[in-house]
Motif scaffolding. Sequence first.
Motif, short mmCIF file in Angstrom:
data_model
loop_
_atom_site.label_atom_id
_atom_site.label_comp_id
_atom_site.label_asym_id
_atom_site.label_seq_id
_atom_site.Cartn_x
_atom_site.Cartn_y
_atom_site.Cartn_z
N ILE A 52 -0.51 9.21 3.53
CA ILE A 52 -0.16 8.41 4.07
C ILE A 52 0.34 7.25 3.91
O ILE A 52 0.25 6.11 3.58
N GLU A 53 1.53 6.95 4.25
CA GLU A 53 2.74 6.35 3.84
C GLU A 53 2.13 4.81 4.18
O GLU A 53 2.24 3.90 3.19
N CYS A 54 0.66 4.50 5.29
CA CYS A 54 0.69 3.10 5.55
C CYS A 54 -0.41 2.59 4.53
O CYS A 54 -0.35 1.63 4.16
N TYR A 55 -1.05 3.33 4.40
CA TYR A 55 -2.39 3.42 3.56
C TYR A 55 -1.36 3.48 1.95
O TYR A 55 -2.26 2.18 1.50
N GLU A 56 -0.82 3.91 1.45
CA GLU A 56 0.01 3.63 0.57
C GLU A 56 0.03 2.17 0.54
O GLU A 56 0.28 1.45 -0.77
N ARG A 57 0.71 1.56 1.61
CA ARG A 57 1.84 0.42 1.84
C ARG A 57 0.40 -0.68 1.24
O ARG A 57 0.73 -1.71 0.34
#
Length: 182
Positions: free
Chosen positions: A58-63
């Motif tokens: 999940i992109e925002c989690y990784e961010r």
Amino acid sequence: MDHQVRHLALVIGSLREGSYNRKVAEYIRSIAPDAWQISEIEIADLPLYSQDYDGQPIECYERVRSQIAAADGILFVTPEHNRSIPAALKNLLDIASRPAGRSVWAGKKAAVLTASIGGYGGINSGLHLRQILQMLGVTVLVQPEAYLARIQSALDEQGVLVESRTQHLLQQWVAAVDQWLS
Ligand SMILES: Cc1cc2nc3c(=O)[nH]c(=O)nc-3n(C[C@H](O)[C@H](O)[C@H](O)COP(=O)(O)O)c2cc1C
């Protein structure tokens, strides 16, 4: 004092437009030492954590996980919601603590500040946050504690933090954080 660059991640626990805690954070930014490079960890767009997401990129989690992993220190500036930390902040703590065995919190340093319109300054939120961070392996600056009561009275009509007593307290807090990080 050394002048090594410090990468600080800033977490504001309020999602409210016009947040008082955001105003406090803006004042902290304005007085921060030149060596501090502060980047905010945005938490408003993070979906509520579920273990079902552990295997998914999940992109925002990784961010947010990357931002925490890269930080020399994390500054938490947060309100109190019903005598604890806001749900959006708890969500960030949970997201970055998982998948199991891959928490990015362990070994980090953090400083906690709360601000409230009430007379207790959001102290219980600060204490709950310290408790959770301890469990996550984050070392939290012990003194000075910073629980800002009736924060609205420290701001002018534009939302600028103008009250000298609060300014002085925040200057001491920033100096203590800087010394502690060195
Ligand atoms: C759901 C909710 C619960 C709250 N609970 C508390 C509380 O337990 N203690 C407190 O001091 N203020 C509480 N407040 C009031 C906050 O101090 C106030 O909304 C403040 O403006 C929040 O900070 P912010 O402006 O950065 O969002 C609560 C506010 C909300 C919306």
